[in-house]
Design a protein around this motif. Structure first.
Motif: not given
Lengths: 169, 111
Positions: A142-143, A151, A154-156, A159-160, A166-169, B15, B21
């Protein structure tokens, strides 16, 4: 003779002091962290890390211009990847708050934190590169109110929470 | 990205899979560049079944339309769907757009 030996001793001491000053050793991190570890010099993981910190980040940047290298190791928080995890305030794997020009470099895995995998809060020019974020309860990365951060690569994954935007990024 | 003032960041070559989300832009953020990412399977199907009211998407852009650059990503869903320039679905190889523009002599990365 004693004066010569004394002079040689002082010279050796000064040489050692100067040589040491140019090769500052990075802070090496591994094992269990039970209260926030704030880094003030370039640091690296030398083994997997398990975090039991409650309501605060596991690793925090305490200065600008630092690099943290994960070296392929894993940082694991308190939540479970197999059960639902409502977000809990303040917890993050790595936090960069009010800094600039810091670097978090993978490969490496940051997982199972009750809020964020990586939190950039009011920080600028921070780079997060080649890190994998998984099973964090709010966001992988999170920014918050920061600018000019990068960023990249990266692999996200996974999450969330449906309870928070929220979520991956 | 949360809170106004989250501006001018670059999110590139990531990725992002199976999150509630994928990439989310909240109201008030601007000047951010989101490009060349693979963003798919957000939210995972079971989440959509369990929480049907959830409006997650691969790219959730709640910022002012046009305030950020969302370009050349691999993604399937977006929210809200842009009537003017939808970012998703887009299933070409990442970088396809750059290559086509290079072929036309219009490299977007060259000054």
């Amino acid at each position: 003779m004693s004066r010569v030996l004394s002079a040689l001793g002082v010279t050796a001491f000064l040489f050692a002091l100067c040589a040491g000053a140019g090769t500052a050793r990075a802070n090496e991190i591994s094992g269990t962290i039970s209260s926030t570890l704030t880094i003030f010099e370039d640091s690296e993981l030398v083994g997997d890390v398990t975090c039991t910190v409650v309501g605060a980040p596991c690793i925090a940047f305490g200065a600008s211009g630092l690099k943290l290298e994960l070296n392929g190791f894993t940082i694991t928080g308190r939540s479970s990847a197999l059960t639902p995890c409502p977000p809990a305030g303040g917890e993050a794997g790595i936090a960069v708050d009010n800094q600039h020009d810091d670097v978090i470099k993978g490969p490496g895995l940051v997982q199972q934190f009750h809020q964020f995998g990586i939190r950039l809060n009011r920080s600028t020019n921070t780079v997060v590169k080649d890190v994998t974020l998984s099973s964090n309860c709010a966001s992988g990365i999170i920014v918050i109110a920061g600018s000019d951060n990068e960023l990249k690569g990266n692999v996200s994954v996974r999450n969330g929470s449906p309870l928070a935007p929220c979520g991956g990024i | 990205m949360v809170a106004p003032g989250t501006n001018d960041n670059v999110i590139e070559d990531n990725t992002v899979l199976g999150n509630t989300n994928g990439i989310i832009l909240v109201p008030g953020v601007e000047g951010n560049i989101i490009r060349h990412n693979i963003v798919a399977g957000n939210p995972p199907v079971q989440l959509s079944v369990t929480f049907p009211a959830d409006d997650g998407a691969d790219i959730k852009n709640l910022a002012t339309p046009g305030a950020n650059t969302i370009d050349d990503n691999f993604c399937l869903t977006e929210f809200p769907v842009s009537a003017v320039s939808p970012a998703c679905p887009a299933v070409g190889r990442r970088g396809d757009k750059d290559e086509k523009e290079k072929e036309k002599g219009d490299d977007p990365h060259q000054p």
